[in-house]
Every structure is written in C-alpha cells, then in structure tokens.
Design an enzyme around this catalytic site. Sequence first.
Site, short mmCIF file in Angstrom:
data_model
loop_
_atom_site.label_atom_id
_atom_site.label_comp_id
_atom_site.label_asym_id
_atom_site.label_seq_id
_atom_site.Cartn_x
_atom_site.Cartn_y
_atom_site.Cartn_z
N CYS A 185 -5.93 -2.59 2.59
CA CYS A 185 -5.88 -2.51 4.06
C CYS A 185 -7.27 -2.72 4.67
CB CYS A 185 -5.24 -1.19 4.48
SG CYS A 185 -4.50 -1.22 6.15
N LYS A 234 -9.03 3.26 -2.99
CA LYS A 234 -9.53 2.88 -1.67
C LYS A 234 -10.86 3.57 -1.39
CE LYS A 234 -7.61 2.20 2.99
NZ LYS A 234 -6.42 2.47 3.85
N GLU A 261 0.83 -1.19 0.00
CA GLU A 261 0.00 0.00 0.00
C GLU A 261 0.87 1.25 0.00
OE1 GLU A 261 -3.48 2.05 2.83
OE2 GLU A 261 -2.31 0.36 3.59
#
Length: 321
Positions: free
Chosen positions: A176, A142, A51
Amino acid sequence: MGGCRMKERKVRVALIQSAPVLFDKASSLQKIESWTKEAARQGAQLVVFPEAFIPGYPRGLYLGTRVGSRNADGRQDWARYWENSIDIPGEDTEILGQIASEAGVYLAVGAIERDNEFSGATLYNSIVYIGPEGLVLGTHRKLMPTGSERLLWGLGDGSTLTVIDTPFGRIGGLICWENYMPLARTAMYAKGIDILLTPTADARDTWQATLQHIACEGRCFVLSCNQFVTKSMYPSDLACYEDIRQEPDILCRGGSAIVGPLGEYITAPLYNQEGILIADLDMSQVIKSRYDFDVVGHYSRPDVFQLIVNEEKQGSVRYHR
C-alpha cells in the site's frame, strides 16, 4: 543483484480481488485454497492476494480508540483479530504451502503476522511468499503503517525487504502506501526487481496514477491487488460493530490492476465486484524498457545521490552469553 535474468520469458499471473471471511482465519484459508485452485486451472504460475487478506483489513472500525484512551470493546475485537492472525512460519503457513504445492504455483498472500520472537503480542502487516514446492521463501513486513493502522500493527524493518528469485524473474513487494516512500522503492529497484507486488487497501483513482508512475520509474511490471469488501461481510457480533453501522454498503470497491514496464495497463482496474485478473507477462519487455531509463543504473547519478539501507534485524532485547 541482476534483475530480469530469467530462464522463462513469459509468465501467467493471477490477482485475486476478493475479501476474506473477516476475523476468521480458518475460513479465509479455505477461500485462498478455492481461489488458488481456480487460478491454477486457468494456468497461473504466480497468484497474488490483497493486503491483510488473513484475517482482513478492518476498514471503518475505531476499535474503541480515542486520543488518550482505549475501551474494553476495542480490546475485545483486537484480541479476536490477534487470535485470527498467523505465525510465520507456523501451522498456517504449512497450510498455505500445501495449497501452493498442490496448485504448483508461487503464492503471495497479504497476512497479519504475529510476532513470534519476543512477547508474541505485536502484529505486523506482512506479505508471505510461498514457492511451488510448498516452502516459505520469505516475508515482508510493512515498514510504516499508515495513520490509525499504527494502532494495530508494528513497524517492520529493513531485514524484510525481500526479493524472491524465480524462473521468470525477481519478485518482491511493498504494501500500500509504502509505495509512496521513494527510498523504499529505490531499495527494491536496486535488488533487480522485475515484478513489483503492491497489495493495497487504497481504492481511490489516485492509486492508479501511483501504479503507472512506479511502473515507469522502476521499468518493471506492477501487480496491484485490492479487496472488494461490503459491510455485510463484517461479523455482526463484533463488539465495535456500531462503528460501521452508518457506512455505505460497499466499503472497498477494489481496483486491482496490472501495469507494464512502460506504464501501460495490461489489465484495466476491476471495480465493484469480486474477480480474478489473469495476464500473460512478456518478461523481455523489462529489459527493452530499460534501454532509455534505468533508475538504479545509467540514470542514477551515484556521484550526486546515494542511498544507505540498513538490513539488520532490529530488536528491543539482545542476549549475550
């Protein structure tokens, strides 16, 4: 969507547990090139970076923010972060394309992406997928930055719930703590995901339980890639460098791992060092694992539960002529 209809039953994958040169896009791209070449030398066909690898995950920095105020030092460091983020597509993805094509690999890189449609100022935490022919195959933004990440990054939308067809299966990713969103996971499962990428900044033991749960739930391979970061890697000329002065030397211990579709480790978590995790995945295991559990198939009960996913691109301004 038809997952696991691959021509090739085996694929060698590589996870790169490293850190970029923080706040330095050009040097970070050089590290991507070096690691990708090494992964290809070891026979990898899919290479995954953590990430926010470009230009880094600014762990520990307050960036001059308190509730109700921001200061000049924080604005200065954020502008530096913005300058070292990338446009997709753009010159930097052309460089990534050259890296992927020269190595002959599929490349998945966590990158901070600049909005290139409206003001150009908003940043997104993204995964960019590059094919072995050097072309951008897709991106994912995201959906929900976690906690104070929302000071840095905007919210993605359903238009980038991207899944890529490859000769060895369907690949996609959630970043995540998106992986803690059950409906986001379900949307990916419904696209026939065979290999789920979970680039992360979470190095806690509980993250490992998450990976094993998702693998069992989705009956897919889960590839989790994290950075190994020390305080010494931060540029000392950051305006907000004092934010990390009292932090421990190791800011992120890593924990990259590969989990099989029945929840077993293919490679155990790697901690407290940079490194490359290599594994050969037998893709036939995906179908075998779904014999008794298919979360979006025979185990789904659509008469009771249904999910509606809005994949329309969202924008604040629309022009009509």
